[in-house]
Scaffold this motif. Structure first.
Motif, short mmCIF file in Angstrom:
data_model
loop_
_atom_site.label_atom_id
_atom_site.label_comp_id
_atom_site.label_asym_id
_atom_site.label_seq_id
_atom_site.Cartn_x
_atom_site.Cartn_y
_atom_site.Cartn_z
N GLY A 8 7.28 -18.71 32.08
CA GLY A 8 6.91 -17.41 31.27
C GLY A 8 7.82 -16.34 31.64
N GLY A 9 8.20 -16.40 32.93
CA GLY A 9 9.29 -15.12 33.36
C GLY A 9 10.74 -15.57 32.66
N TYR A 11 10.93 -17.08 29.98
CA TYR A 11 10.67 -16.93 28.34
C TYR A 11 10.70 -15.33 27.94
CZ TYR A 11 8.48 -16.51 23.87
OH TYR A 11 8.22 -16.44 22.53
N ARG A 12 10.30 -14.61 29.08
CA ARG A 12 10.37 -13.06 28.72
C ARG A 12 11.74 -12.75 29.18
NH1 ARG A 12 5.54 -13.56 31.62
NH2 ARG A 12 6.33 -13.22 33.54
N THR A 14 14.55 -14.43 28.52
CA THR A 14 15.32 -14.85 27.20
C THR A 14 15.04 -13.75 25.93
OG1 THR A 14 15.07 -17.14 27.97
CG2 THR A 14 15.68 -16.75 25.54
N GLU A 15 13.86 -13.45 25.97
CA GLU A 15 13.37 -12.47 24.74
C GLU A 15 14.28 -11.08 24.93
OE1 GLU A 15 9.04 -12.21 24.89
OE2 GLU A 15 8.97 -13.05 23.05
N TRP A 16 14.26 -10.66 26.16
CA TRP A 16 14.94 -9.33 26.50
C TRP A 16 16.33 -9.52 26.17
CZ3 TRP A 16 13.07 -4.81 26.19
CH2 TRP A 16 11.83 -4.60 26.41
N ARG A 19 17.01 -9.48 22.52
CA ARG A 19 16.68 -8.09 22.19
C ARG A 19 17.81 -7.47 22.18
NH1 ARG A 19 10.87 -7.88 24.73
NH2 ARG A 19 9.50 -9.13 23.16
N TRP A 82 11.50 0.50 23.09
CA TRP A 82 11.29 -0.37 24.23
C TRP A 82 10.82 0.57 25.52
CZ3 TRP A 82 16.70 -2.96 23.81
CH2 TRP A 82 16.67 -3.81 22.68
N ASP A 88 8.03 -5.45 21.33
CA ASP A 88 8.02 -6.23 20.42
C ASP A 88 8.44 -6.02 18.73
OD1 ASP A 88 7.12 -8.24 22.17
OD2 ASP A 88 5.22 -7.55 22.15
#
Length: 258
Positions: A8-9, A11-12, A14-16, A19, A82, A88
């Motif tokens: 989960g960490g 994935y988050r 990677t999302e940031w 962005r 942000w 999101d």
């Protein structure tokens, strides 16, 4: 559970990264004429071509208000979401909505800041190179240039955060810069550090440098804004308490005089 938490960490994170990279790439694309002339200036300056370098200075000054400033305002519009707890939001849609909404104000502000930068930079250059006994004035002009740069961060933050006239935005951007010296220093230090890292790894400019500096600058601005709001509310509450305290004795006094 530990594996899921780690995934989960990742994935988050990677999302940031996505962005920041997406917003930065849109910023570079929309401000590409400004960056093109900047890169050409660096190349010709490295080859000792002084006249061509001066020409690039003028080209940069001409295109900056119409490309760099609107694109940077759009970038600040994204990082504002942000910082304020809405990570999101769709980057592409938010960026171009901000670009459209803030284009006129950012362009007018860009003309103002560009003229100031040109005038102050010319003064700095003249005093430092042609008047050896007046280099102190040149140093003062350099300090003012740095403060102007920080006020520009506040300008972008205010453009995307308030509905104000361009005159009020510029005035308040300068005032906030002057009355919050710690924030000025931290913003300047942070932007300088990130820029230095980007200079060591130029590819980072295309993916992260702009969005990281914008995020940090708006974070500082928003912290200042929040603190000032709290102080204003506290002053208003104290004033209301004082007025209430003053009204009661005055009423008793009038009764006693009767």
């Amino acid at each position: 559970m530990e594996f899921k938490g780690a995934m989960g960490g990742i994935y988050r994170l990677t999302e940031w990264i996505t962005r920041f990279a997406g917003a930065n790439l849109l910023w570079v694309l929309c401000a590409s004429p400004f960056f093109f002339f900047t890169i050409v200036k660096i190349l010709v300056l490295g080859q000792g071509m002084t006249n061509e370098s001066l020409q690039m200075n003028w080209a940069i000054a001409v295109v900056a208000p119409f490309t760099f400033f609107p694109a940077t305002a759009a970038l600040f519009g994204v990082v504002r979401k942000w910082v304020m707890g809405d990570p999101d939001v769709p980057v592409f849609k938010t960026f171009f909505a901000g670009y459209k909404d803030n284009f006129k104000q950012s362009m007018l502000g860009g003309i103002f800041y560009t003229i100031l930068f040109v005038v102050m930079y010319l003064d700095y250059t003249v005093y430092m190179t042609q008047f050896q006994n007046l280099q102190l004035i040149g140093i003062i002009m350099l300090i003012l240039l740095l403060l102007l740069g920080v006020s520009m961060f506040n300008f972008f933050s205010m453009v995307v955060h308030y509905h104000m006239s361009i005159g009020l935005i510029i005035k308040n951007a300068v005032l906030i810069t002057l009355i919050r010296p710690f924030r000025v220093f931290s913003t300047l230090l942070g932007a300088g550090l990130v820029t230095y890292i980007g200079a060591q790894y130029p590819a980072l400019f295309f993916f992260f440098i702009g969005s990281i500096i914008a995020w940090f600058a708006f974070f500082n601005f928003y912290a200042t804004f929040t603190k000032m709001q709290e102080q204003i509310e506290k002053m208003q509450a104290d004033q209301a308490d004082e007025e209430g305290t003053l009204e009661e004795p005055s009423s008793e006094s009038r009764t006693e005089l009767k």
